[in-house]
Design a protein around this motif. Structure first.
Motif, PDB file in Angstrom:
ATOM      1  N   SER A 118      44.055  21.983  58.238  1.00 41.81           N
ATOM      2  CA  SER A 118      44.931  22.531  58.959  1.00 41.81           C
ATOM      3  C   SER A 118      45.799  23.487  57.237  1.00 41.81           C
ATOM      4  CB  SER A 118      45.658  21.783  59.578  1.00 41.81           C
ATOM      5  OG  SER A 118      46.772  21.119  58.639  1.00 41.81           O
ATOM      6  N   HIS A 119      45.820  22.352  57.358  1.00 44.23           N
ATOM      7  CA  HIS A 119      46.199  23.133  55.367  1.00 44.23           C
ATOM      8  C   HIS A 119      45.302  24.491  54.706  1.00 44.23           C
ATOM      9  CE1 HIS A 119      44.086  20.074  53.846  1.00 44.23           C
ATOM     10  NE2 HIS A 119      44.458  20.698  52.503  1.00 44.23           N
ATOM     11  N   LEU A 120      44.479  24.329  54.335  1.00 50.48           N
ATOM     12  CA  LEU A 120      43.935  25.624  53.972  1.00 50.48           C
ATOM     13  C   LEU A 120      42.835  26.532  55.097  1.00 50.48           C
ATOM     14  CD1 LEU A 120      40.676  22.967  53.043  1.00 50.48           C
ATOM     15  CD2 LEU A 120      42.803  23.850  51.564  1.00 50.48           C
ATOM     16  N   VAL A 121      43.520  27.625  54.236  1.00 54.30           N
ATOM     17  CA  VAL A 121      43.416  29.292  55.086  1.00 54.30           C
ATOM     18  C   VAL A 121      41.999  29.363  55.193  1.00 54.30           C
ATOM     19  CG1 VAL A 121      44.178  31.272  54.935  1.00 54.30           C
ATOM     20  CG2 VAL A 121      45.710  29.867  54.161  1.00 54.30           C
ATOM     21  N   ASP A 122      40.981  29.420  55.931  1.00 53.84           N
ATOM     22  CA  ASP A 122      40.429  30.188  56.209  1.00 53.84           C
ATOM     23  C   ASP A 122      39.583  31.723  55.977  1.00 53.84           C
ATOM     24  OD1 ASP A 122      37.492  30.893  57.001  1.00 53.84           O
ATOM     25  OD2 ASP A 122      37.621  29.392  59.223  1.00 53.84           O
ATOM     26  N   ALA A 123      39.206  32.204  54.933  1.00 58.97           N
ATOM     27  CA  ALA A 123      38.892  33.299  54.559  1.00 58.97           C
ATOM     28  C   ALA A 123      38.375  34.069  55.671  1.00 58.97           C
ATOM     29  CB  ALA A 123      38.342  33.620  53.607  1.00 58.97           C
ATOM     30  N   ARG A 124      37.374  33.812  56.669  1.00 59.56           N
ATOM     31  CA  ARG A 124      37.310  34.775  57.742  1.00 59.56           C
ATOM     32  C   ARG A 124      38.470  35.295  58.898  1.00 59.56           C
ATOM     33  NH1 ARG A 124      32.722  29.991  59.169  1.00 59.56           N
ATOM     34  NH2 ARG A 124      34.266  29.053  58.412  1.00 59.56           N
ATOM     35  N   GLU A 125      39.339  34.512  58.877  1.00 59.57           N
ATOM     36  CA  GLU A 125      40.259  34.682  59.604  1.00 59.57           C
ATOM     37  C   GLU A 125      41.385  35.382  58.811  1.00 59.57           C
ATOM     38  OE1 GLU A 125      41.598  30.796  60.422  1.00 59.57           O
ATOM     39  OE2 GLU A 125      40.191  30.163  61.292  1.00 59.57           O
ATOM     40  N   LEU A 126      41.159  35.741  57.915  1.00 66.72           N
ATOM     41  CA  LEU A 126      42.262  36.775  57.195  1.00 66.72           C
ATOM     42  C   LEU A 126      41.979  38.662  57.244  1.00 66.72           C
ATOM     43  CD1 LEU A 126      42.994  35.347  53.419  1.00 66.72           C
ATOM     44  CD2 LEU A 126      44.060  35.457  55.351  1.00 66.72           C
ATOM     45  N   GLU A 127      42.708  38.813  56.851  1.00 64.02           N
ATOM     46  CA  GLU A 127      42.543  40.636  57.211  1.00 64.02           C
ATOM     47  C   GLU A 127      41.928  40.860  56.517  1.00 64.02           C
ATOM     48  OE1 GLU A 127      43.381  43.265  59.932  1.00 64.02           O
ATOM     49  OE2 GLU A 127      44.046  41.512  61.025  1.00 64.02           O
ATOM     50  N   PRO A 128      40.720  41.936  56.338  1.00 67.18           N
ATOM     51  CA  PRO A 128      39.750  42.574  54.975  1.00 67.18           C
ATOM     52  C   PRO A 128      40.620  43.503  54.028  1.00 67.18           C
ATOM     53  CG  PRO A 128      39.384  43.704  57.675  1.00 67.18           C
ATOM     54  CD  PRO A 128      40.122  42.413  58.047  1.00 67.18           C
ATOM     55  N   ASP A 129      40.764  42.831  53.014  1.00 69.95           N
ATOM     56  CA  ASP A 129      40.880  43.810  52.420  1.00 69.95           C
ATOM     57  C   ASP A 129      40.728  44.509  51.785  1.00 69.95           C
ATOM     58  OD1 ASP A 129      43.106  44.140  49.483  1.00 69.95           O
ATOM     59  OD2 ASP A 129      42.170  42.331  48.615  1.00 69.95           O
ATOM     60  N   VAL A 130      40.713  45.896  51.615  1.00 68.52           N
ATOM     61  CA  VAL A 130      39.763  46.637  51.107  1.00 68.52           C
ATOM     62  C   VAL A 130      40.463  47.737  50.442  1.00 68.52           C
ATOM     63  CG1 VAL A 130      38.213  47.183  53.264  1.00 68.52           C
ATOM     64  CG2 VAL A 130      40.511  48.132  54.003  1.00 68.52           C
ATOM     65  N   ALA A 131      39.578  48.816  49.724  1.00 69.94           N
ATOM     66  CA  ALA A 131      40.659  49.168  49.031  1.00 69.94           C
ATOM     67  C   ALA A 131      40.836  50.414  49.644  1.00 69.94           C
ATOM     68  CB  ALA A 131      39.288  50.292  47.769  1.00 69.94           C
ATOM     69  N   GLN A 132      41.425  51.596  50.275  1.00 74.50           N
ATOM     70  CA  GLN A 132      42.560  52.686  50.330  1.00 74.50           C
ATOM     71  C   GLN A 132      42.252  54.403  49.331  1.00 74.50           C
ATOM     72  OE1 GLN A 132      46.250  52.352  52.419  1.00 74.50           O
ATOM     73  NE2 GLN A 132      45.654  50.608  53.448  1.00 74.50           N
ATOM     74  N   GLU A 133      41.203  54.287  49.852  1.00 77.73           N
ATOM     75  CA  GLU A 133      41.599  55.958  48.846  1.00 77.73           C
ATOM     76  C   GLU A 133      42.852  56.706  49.063  1.00 77.73           C
ATOM     77  OE1 GLU A 133      39.135  60.187  49.026  1.00 77.73           O
ATOM     78  OE2 GLU A 133      37.750  58.347  50.418  1.00 77.73           O
ATOM     79  N   GLY A 134      43.387  57.353  48.205  1.00 79.06           N
ATOM     80  CA  GLY A 134      44.282  58.764  48.132  1.00 79.06           C
ATOM     81  C   GLY A 134      44.182  58.614  46.319  1.00 79.06           C
ATOM     82  N   THR A 135      45.507  59.437  45.988  1.00 79.59           N
ATOM     83  CA  THR A 135      45.488  60.009  45.045  1.00 79.59           C
ATOM     84  C   THR A 135      46.932  59.502  43.225  1.00 79.59           C
ATOM     85  OG1 THR A 135      47.510  61.369  45.653  1.00 79.59           O
ATOM     86  CG2 THR A 135      45.280  62.261  45.582  1.00 79.59           C
ATOM     87  N   PHE A 136      47.213  59.087  42.911  1.00 84.60           N
ATOM     88  CA  PHE A 136      47.306  58.959  41.985  1.00 84.60           C
ATOM     89  C   PHE A 136      49.133  59.570  40.802  1.00 84.60           C
ATOM     90  CE2 PHE A 136      49.111  57.166  37.919  1.00 84.60           C
ATOM     91  CZ  PHE A 136      49.932  55.696  38.096  1.00 84.60           C
ATOM     92  N   GLU A 137      50.362  59.259  41.513  1.00 81.64           N
ATOM     93  CA  GLU A 137      50.432  60.537  40.484  1.00 81.64           C
ATOM     94  C   GLU A 137      51.918  59.899  39.577  1.00 81.64           C
ATOM     95  OE1 GLU A 137      53.417  62.549  43.840  1.00 81.64           O
ATOM     96  OE2 GLU A 137      51.156  62.347  45.109  1.00 81.64           O
ATOM     97  N   PRO A 138      52.190  59.589  38.615  1.00 82.76           N
ATOM     98  CA  PRO A 138      52.885  58.787  37.474  1.00 82.76           C
ATOM     99  C   PRO A 138      54.509  58.724  38.002  1.00 82.76           C
ATOM    100  CG  PRO A 138      51.188  60.528  36.718  1.00 82.76           C
ATOM    101  CD  PRO A 138      50.831  60.455  38.261  1.00 82.76           C
ATOM    102  N   GLY A 139      54.950  57.629  38.181  1.00 83.86           N
ATOM    103  CA  GLY A 139      56.333  57.002  38.283  1.00 83.86           C
ATOM    104  C   GLY A 139      56.784  57.357  40.083  1.00 83.86           C
ATOM    105  N   ALA A 140      55.359  57.549  40.603  1.00 85.14           N
ATOM    106  CA  ALA A 140      55.812  56.737  42.243  1.00 85.14           C
ATOM    107  C   ALA A 140      55.418  55.120  41.823  1.00 85.14           C
ATOM    108  CB  ALA A 140      54.286  57.851  43.131  1.00 85.14           C
TER     109      ALA A 140
END
Length: 145
Positions: A118-140
């Protein structure tokens, strides 16, 4: 530190000759003798100095140490039984290297069900870690989608 068993004691050494016999003495619930092994060695020598000697042919009881789950932190929790009493069947743990994949899966299922994992985390139960598309603004501080 476990006290030595009979076959581990030097019967010609007064400090060891009787230590094995001072384990699990009769009394309240055959409780452990709460003394350091050094004191038991002194008691063994005292018995030796009084003329006590061991005659194996007259021995009617032998000590069986506790099994895997019966060892107690205060000392050995075995029992004295008539000589020749077969020891309890020793439970051993199989090696997972010898298990099939289905047996391993069943082992993991049982461990999860019992709460052992019970102390272990099952990776299958985690929300998917997906990249998001966007733009990068320096300083933001965050990227905007």
């Amino acid at each position: 530190m476990a006290l030595p068993l009979q076959h581990e004691c030097d019967q010609n050494d007064p400090h060891e000759a009787f230590v094995w016999a001072l384990v699990g003495l009769p009394g309240p619930r055959n409780g452990p003798l709460l003394l350091p092994p050094q004191v038991l060695g002194q008691w063994s020598k005292h018995l030796w100095d009084l003329g006590f000697r061991h005659y194996p042919e007259d021995q009617t009881l032998e000590y069986q140490p506790a099994g895997r789950d019966g060892e107690h932190w205060l000392g050995q929790a075995g029992r004295w039984v008539p000589i020749g009493t077969p020891p309890p069947v020793e439970v051993t743990t199989p090696s997972i290297a010898d298990m099939s994949i289905d047996e391993r899966r069943e082992l993991v299922r049982q461990l999860r069900e019992s709460g052992e994992l019970s102390h272990l985390v099952d990776a299958r139960e985690l929300e998917p870690d997906v990249a998001q598309e966007g733009t990068f603004e320096p300083g933001a501080s965050e990227a905007t989608p």
